[in-house]
Scaffold this active site. Structure first.
Site, short mmCIF file in Angstrom:
data_model
loop_
_atom_site.label_atom_id
_atom_site.label_comp_id
_atom_site.label_asym_id
_atom_site.label_seq_id
_atom_site.Cartn_x
_atom_site.Cartn_y
_atom_site.Cartn_z
N LYS A 102 -0.81 44.82 13.76
CA LYS A 102 -0.42 44.57 15.13
C LYS A 102 -1.61 44.89 16.05
O LYS A 102 -2.27 45.90 15.87
CB LYS A 102 0.77 45.48 15.47
CG LYS A 102 1.46 45.07 16.74
CD LYS A 102 2.78 45.80 16.91
CE LYS A 102 3.30 45.46 18.30
NZ LYS A 102 4.62 45.94 18.58
N HIS B 274 -2.61 37.91 27.76
CA HIS B 274 -3.28 38.19 26.49
C HIS B 274 -2.96 37.09 25.49
O HIS B 274 -2.30 36.10 25.82
CB HIS B 274 -2.93 39.58 25.97
CG HIS B 274 -1.46 39.81 25.73
ND1 HIS B 274 -0.74 39.12 24.76
CD2 HIS B 274 -0.57 40.62 26.33
CE1 HIS B 274 0.51 39.52 24.77
NE2 HIS B 274 0.65 40.43 25.73
N CYS C 22 11.71 53.71 19.82
CA CYS C 22 11.80 52.26 19.94
C CYS C 22 10.64 51.69 19.14
O CYS C 22 9.48 52.06 19.37
CB CYS C 22 11.67 51.83 21.40
SG CYS C 22 11.22 50.10 21.57
N CYS D 33 15.01 52.67 26.98
CA CYS D 33 13.58 52.44 26.74
C CYS D 33 13.04 51.65 27.94
O CYS D 33 13.47 50.52 28.18
CB CYS D 33 13.34 51.66 25.45
SG CYS D 33 11.61 51.15 25.29
N HIS E 100 7.90 49.73 21.18
CA HIS E 100 7.04 50.45 22.12
C HIS E 100 6.57 51.80 21.62
O HIS E 100 5.82 52.49 22.32
CB HIS E 100 7.75 50.57 23.48
CG HIS E 100 7.98 49.23 24.10
ND1 HIS E 100 9.16 48.53 23.98
CD2 HIS E 100 7.13 48.42 24.78
CE1 HIS E 100 9.04 47.36 24.59
NE2 HIS E 100 7.83 47.26 25.07
N HIS F 120 0.67 35.83 24.98
CA HIS F 120 1.11 34.94 26.06
C HIS F 120 0.46 33.58 25.87
O HIS F 120 1.12 32.54 26.02
CB HIS F 120 0.68 35.48 27.42
CG HIS F 120 1.16 36.87 27.74
ND1 HIS F 120 0.36 37.81 28.33
CD2 HIS F 120 2.36 37.46 27.54
CE1 HIS F 120 1.05 38.93 28.51
NE2 HIS F 120 2.27 38.74 28.03
N LYS G 176 -5.24 48.47 21.28
CA LYS G 176 -6.55 48.93 21.73
C LYS G 176 -7.06 50.03 20.81
O LYS G 176 -8.24 50.08 20.49
CB LYS G 176 -6.46 49.44 23.17
CG LYS G 176 -6.34 48.30 24.15
CD LYS G 176 -6.78 48.71 25.54
CE LYS G 176 -6.58 47.56 26.51
NZ LYS G 176 -5.50 47.78 27.46
N CYS H 198 11.38 48.27 27.02
CA CYS H 198 12.31 47.16 26.80
C CYS H 198 13.16 46.90 28.05
O CYS H 198 13.82 45.88 28.14
CB CYS H 198 13.27 47.44 25.65
SG CYS H 198 12.49 47.58 24.06
#
Ligand code: MSP
Length: 640
Positions: free
Chosen positions: A297, A19, A144, A127, A147, A22, A300, A130
């Site tokens: 952030k 994505h 977390c 988590c 996430h 990356h 979707k 993580c």
């Protein structure tokens, strides 16, 4: 001996497709590798995929395949993605490769033999996102924060690495090496983590629960914890301890990471290296996050996910790379999106760079038989020559400090200078006067030479287009050593007759809105029209509409719906208060061209005098979409 340079990206988990986050980190790595290579360094660039651990195991099961074929498939997607983005990595490491596993086992054994690994029972909050136990302090409302889920309570027999024993050493190392972790904000964050106990690190998982990993050499019932495995990629790829690459590149390592994995790289990794008696890396460079066009952030559910591969398809990999480097501040979060990319593309690439190239080519072809003439410089050429010759020495320190957008801005400023020089010297006029042939040749030569220099400096950001610029001028490849003196484009080089437009102007292909729905024709438009009185053409002519550009935008305090906009109307600036705050983030507006009702009676809104109004269309569901003039129309132009 040539200077060495080594840059790495995080190795990406194969539980998700590549994505934009990356892509960003990987493009930054590629930019650095190419930059230092052109600067004469022996530059080495490593990326790869992280393939072990619970997350991957679960993802493979969910996909109904065995773990290895699942990893093979997604890992290949990353390789393909980097090909699409013209990333020239020297190696691609996968943690499931034997060359990596062998090194992980050797390091584990070594640290175990030293007594730095022990067995214990542990209970804590884990988590899976993580892949680690969280401390209470790290949780926000019991969750977390990365996430957005509650960690699970787990009790397990694990092997532990005596990380706490290395805390004081690490703190001192960071204190005595100010640029070990940069930018500075992240360094301070790590120092604050190290100001109290960091505990020991659990480095194994029971195989019965996580069967997908590297078995501990001394206990086959446990596999290596994924971070203890993954971090080692940076040296397993170099064939630690005595591979040539390790000896050459490891002392000059620059890791690139996102801020989400700071602790693993700034705390786990250096202490692991220290325990294994391997020197630590030179720099940890921490990037911020790319956010959706709305500044939130990406997710979707918010519908604000930006797909880099769609953008590369529409605008080309080079334009995307340039945009990612030019419109973000390394280390900080930045909003990105298609509208912003198009704005940048048209202004910098199509206009400033591409137009200049086609104009100079046209004149060379028409008046000088398509050959680069021999220049005879005069005083008025000195300024542009001096700027071109000094450019590299001003760009280099900015790149060294990871200030990519400023480095590229310097190059583009030079390109704009070339445009001014072109307009001031007016070669199309010189062409009409046979006595001015030498002057015409000199001016065109200087622009071609300036474009050559700019193209070499732009090459790390846009490798293909940089080459195309030079090809279109009949020139080959150059390194940085060839751009410090003016006049290295060979006189007499023949430009090719035909060339594709470097960056064809683009319209935004899709209106980007925070709501994520395409604009619809309002259901009630016919009814509305029926209610509005007819106006004569003369009535309409009383309204002055003009094209304006948004220079800045900010929220109006205590007014959810209002934004205060500063507009450039060509010959003046206007302040306009506009009720579009629900649909546009201030950062998303800057640079856009809009239509201003210029002779509206000024009105005071929340204490601000609004000098006009900008036009927006209703999508039928009460959402407003700005009316943006297409084409080349200039700021200030009258709309009739
Ligand atoms: N596998 C670990 C890293 C191990 S390195 C020894 C991992 N992988 S990941 O696939 O989750 O990729 C994380 C990296 O992707 C981040 O550190 C960052 O470089 C990049 N990004 C992911 N999302 C991002 C953004 N939205 N914006 C910018 N980069 C972010 O963690």
């Amino acid at each position: 001996m040539t200077r060495a340079f080594y840059v790495s990206t995080p190795i990406y988990y194969v539980n998700a497709e590549p994505h934009i986050g990356h892509a960003y980190t990987t493009v930054v790595g590629d930019f650095l590798k190419r930059f230092y290579q052109l600067d004469g360094a022996d530059a080495y660039y490593l990326t790869g995929t992280d393939e072990h651990g619970e997350k991957i195991y679960q993802a493979a099961r969910a996909a109904g395949t065995d773990s290895q074929s699942f990893c093979d498939r997604i890992s290949q997607r990353f390789r393909d993605a980097w090909d699409t983005l013209e990333v020239a990595n020297d190696d691609f490491i996968r943690t499931t490769e034997e060359r990596h596993k062998k090194v992980v086992r050797a390091i584990l054994q070594n640290v175990y033999d030293k007594g730095d690994i022990y067995y214990d029972e542990y209970e804590g909050l884990y988590c899976v996102g993580c892949e680690r136990f969280m401390t209470d302090k790290e949780l926000v409302n019991g969750m977390c924060s990365d996430h957005q889920r509650e960690p699970e309570k787990r009790r397990e027999g694990n092997y532990f690495f005596r990380m706490e024993n290395y805390r004081t050493w690490l703190r001192e190392h960071i204190e005595s090496h100010p640029d070990f972790i940069r930018p500075e904000g992240y360094r301070n964050e790590v120092l604050s983590m190290l100001s109290e106990s960091i505990g020991d690190l659990s480095i194994s998982r029971p195989k019965e629960r996580v069967p997908w990993g590297i078995e501990l050499p001394w206990d086959g019932e446990h596999v290596t914890y994924v971070w203890f495995d993954a971090l080692i990629n940076y040296i397993s790829a170099l064939e630690v301890p005595d591979g040539d690459k390790f000896v050459r590149y490891w002392p000059v390592t620059q890791h690139l990471i996102g801020k989400d994995i700071l602790k693993a790289h700034a705390v786990f990794w250096p202490t692991m290296l220290r325990a294994a008696e391997i020197p630590v890396y030179q720099h940890l460079n921490v990037g911020g996050f790319l956010m959706g066009p709305d500044g939130q952030k990406m997710s979707k559910s918010l519908g604000n996910v930006v797909d880099p591969f769609e953008l590369a398809e529409s605008y080309g990999a080079d334009a995307l790379r340039y945009y990612l480097l030019k419109d973000t501040v390394y280390g900080q979060d930045s909003a990105v999106g298609e509208a912003l990319l198009v704005e940048r593309y048209n202004a910098d690439l199509a206009n400033d760079l591409g137009n200049l190239l086609s104009r100079v080519r046209a004149l060379l072809g028409r008046h000088l038989d398509g050959a680069l003439p021999t220049p005879e410089q005069i005083d008025r050429d000195r300024e542009v020559i001096a700027e071109g010759e000094g450019l590299l020495s001003r760009v280099r320190p900015l790149v060294d400090q990871l200030r990519f957008f400023e480095a590229l801005e310097l190059v583009m400023r030079f390109v704009r200078h070339l445009n001014r020089y072109f307009n001031d010297e007016a070669p199309w006029k010189l062409a009409k006067d046979p006595d001015q042939r030498v002057r015409l040749g000199t001016v065109l030569y200087n622009i071609a030479e300036g474009l050559r220099i700019a193209s070499v400096l732009l090459e790390p950001a846009m490798p293909s287009k940089a080459k195309q610029i030079r090809r279109d001028l009949g020139l080959g490849d150059y390194a940085f050593a060839d751009i410090e003196a003016w006049g290295q484009a060979p006189f007499g080089s023949q430009i090719p007759d035909k060339a594709d437009i470097l960056f064809p102007k683009k319209e935004r292909e899709e209106v980007e809105k925070t709501g994520g729905q395409a604009a619809k024709k309002p259901a009630s438009s016919a009814q509305r029209e029926a209610q509005i009185d007819e106006v004569s053409i003369d009535d309409f002519a009383r309204i002055a509409l003009r094209v304006a550009r948004i220079v800045s935008a900010q929220k109006v305090e205590k007014a959810d719906k209002l934004l205060k906009l500063q507009l450039d109307v060509g010959d003046e600036e206007r302040t306009v208060v506009s009720g579009i705050a629900q649909w546009y983030q201030p950062a998303d507006l800057v640079g856009r061209r809009v239509v201003l009702v210029a002779n509206l009676k000024p009105a005071k809104l929340r204490g601000i005098v609004s000098q006009g109004m900008i036009l927006a269309a209703d999508d039928g569901e009460g959402n407003l979409v700005l009316v943006e003039p297409g084409g080349d129309i200039a700021v200030g132009a009258e709309v009739r």
